[in-house]
Design a protein around this motif. Structure first.
Motif, mmCIF file in Angstrom:
data_model
loop_
_atom_site.group_PDB
_atom_site.id
_atom_site.type_symbol
_atom_site.label_atom_id
_atom_site.label_comp_id
_atom_site.label_asym_id
_atom_site.label_seq_id
_atom_site.Cartn_x
_atom_site.Cartn_y
_atom_site.Cartn_z
ATOM 1 N N LEU A 112 1.529 -2.694 -8.365
ATOM 2 C CA LEU A 112 0.460 -3.697 -8.324
ATOM 3 C C LEU A 112 -0.860 -3.152 -8.848
ATOM 4 O O LEU A 112 -1.635 -3.874 -9.464
ATOM 5 C CB LEU A 112 0.241 -4.200 -6.895
ATOM 6 N N ASP A 113 -1.138 -1.899 -8.542
ATOM 7 C CA ASP A 113 -2.408 -1.260 -8.902
ATOM 8 C C ASP A 113 -3.607 -2.057 -8.388
ATOM 9 O O ASP A 113 -4.587 -2.261 -9.096
ATOM 10 C CB ASP A 113 -2.504 -1.031 -10.413
ATOM 11 N N ILE A 114 -3.482 -2.536 -7.152
ATOM 12 C CA ILE A 114 -4.554 -3.290 -6.502
ATOM 13 C C ILE A 114 -4.739 -2.721 -5.097
ATOM 14 O O ILE A 114 -3.799 -2.704 -4.310
ATOM 15 C CB ILE A 114 -4.198 -4.788 -6.377
ATOM 16 N N PRO A 115 -5.939 -2.275 -4.747
ATOM 17 C CA PRO A 115 -6.142 -1.770 -3.388
ATOM 18 C C PRO A 115 -6.068 -2.889 -2.363
ATOM 19 O O PRO A 115 -6.512 -4.013 -2.627
ATOM 20 C CB PRO A 115 -7.554 -1.156 -3.437
ATOM 21 N N VAL A 116 -5.496 -2.608 -1.189
ATOM 22 C CA VAL A 116 -5.346 -3.647 -0.178
ATOM 23 C C VAL A 116 -6.670 -4.085 0.405
ATOM 24 O O VAL A 116 -6.736 -5.123 1.072
ATOM 25 C CB VAL A 116 -4.370 -3.250 0.947
ATOM 26 N N ASP A 117 -7.747 -3.350 0.156
ATOM 27 C CA ASP A 117 -9.061 -3.794 0.626
ATOM 28 C C ASP A 117 -9.877 -4.453 -0.502
ATOM 29 O O ASP A 117 -11.055 -4.695 -0.354
ATOM 30 C CB ASP A 117 -9.839 -2.641 1.260
ATOM 31 N N GLY A 118 -9.197 -4.797 -1.619
ATOM 32 C CA GLY A 118 -9.879 -5.451 -2.736
ATOM 33 C C GLY A 118 -9.875 -6.968 -2.622
ATOM 34 O O GLY A 118 -9.319 -7.543 -1.692
ATOM 35 N N ASP A 119 -10.503 -7.612 -3.565
ATOM 36 C CA ASP A 119 -10.642 -9.075 -3.581
ATOM 37 C C ASP A 119 -9.298 -9.800 -3.608
ATOM 38 O O ASP A 119 -9.173 -10.883 -3.042
ATOM 39 C CB ASP A 119 -11.479 -9.531 -4.779
ATOM 40 N N TYR A 120 -8.306 -9.242 -4.268
ATOM 41 C CA TYR A 120 -7.005 -9.891 -4.382
ATOM 42 C C TYR A 120 -6.416 -10.216 -3.021
ATOM 43 O O TYR A 120 -5.823 -11.259 -2.823
ATOM 44 C CB TYR A 120 -6.048 -8.990 -5.178
ATOM 45 N N PHE A 121 -6.580 -9.298 -2.071
ATOM 46 C CA PHE A 121 -6.016 -9.493 -0.732
ATOM 47 C C PHE A 121 -6.988 -10.152 0.250
ATOM 48 O O PHE A 121 -6.642 -10.403 1.378
ATOM 49 C CB PHE A 121 -5.536 -8.154 -0.155
ATOM 50 N N ASN A 140 0.813 -1.218 0.000
ATOM 51 C CA ASN A 140 0.000 0.000 0.000
ATOM 52 C C ASN A 140 0.845 1.267 0.000
ATOM 53 O O ASN A 140 0.308 2.361 0.006
ATOM 54 C CB ASN A 140 -0.965 0.006 1.191
ATOM 55 N N LYS A 141 2.174 1.127 -0.027
ATOM 56 C CA LYS A 141 3.029 2.306 -0.146
ATOM 57 C C LYS A 141 2.984 2.763 -1.608
ATOM 58 O O LYS A 141 2.763 1.957 -2.509
ATOM 59 C CB LYS A 141 4.441 1.969 0.298
#
Length: 123
Positions: free
Chosen positions: A113-122, A105-106
């Motif tokens: 990554l372009d993926i939010p840490v609160d998204g499905d990936y995590f 998230n830094k």
């Protein structure tokens, strides 16, 4: 009355085995009791976990490891298989990780990554 408070450097990077003696010399010179080796990820390397776990195995009383996650499957668009993130965390705990370095998230890693840490990936 004097109290002996342990001195711990909580944010040290180690990228390869050749850095272990240098970190140990620095730790001793500065008078630190321990160092926390934080492992980051990148597009051109999985993470710095292997060297950090070697350092901890050689000197478990002097090094902590905050391991990094493996995003190889993401960066290879699924061509390279990797365990799920949840399975990785379980494995890292089982091999002695003291924590997890969530660099994802830094700003630089977030752009990579372009993926939010609160998204499905995590999830």
């Amino acid at each position: 009355m004097t109290t002996q408070t342990p001195l711990i450097d909580c944010h040290v990077h180690l990228s390869g085995l050749e850095g272990i003696p240098k970190l140990e010399a620095l730790r001793a010179h500065v008078g630190l009791d321990r160092m926390n080796l934080v492992c980051t990820m990148g597009r051109n390397h999985v993470n710095a976990n292997p060297a950090a776990f070697v350092a901890k195995a050689e000197a478990p009383d002097r090094f902590y490891v905050f391991a990094g996650l493996d995003h190889t499957a993401f960066f290879s668009a699924g061509e390279v298989a990797a365990p799920s993130l949840a399975e990785q965390v379980d494995r890292l705990r089982a091999v002695g990780a003291d924590g997890l370095k969530m660099i994802e998230n830094k700003p630089t890693a977030r752009k990579l990554l372009d993926i939010p840490v609160d998204g499905d990936y995590f999830a």
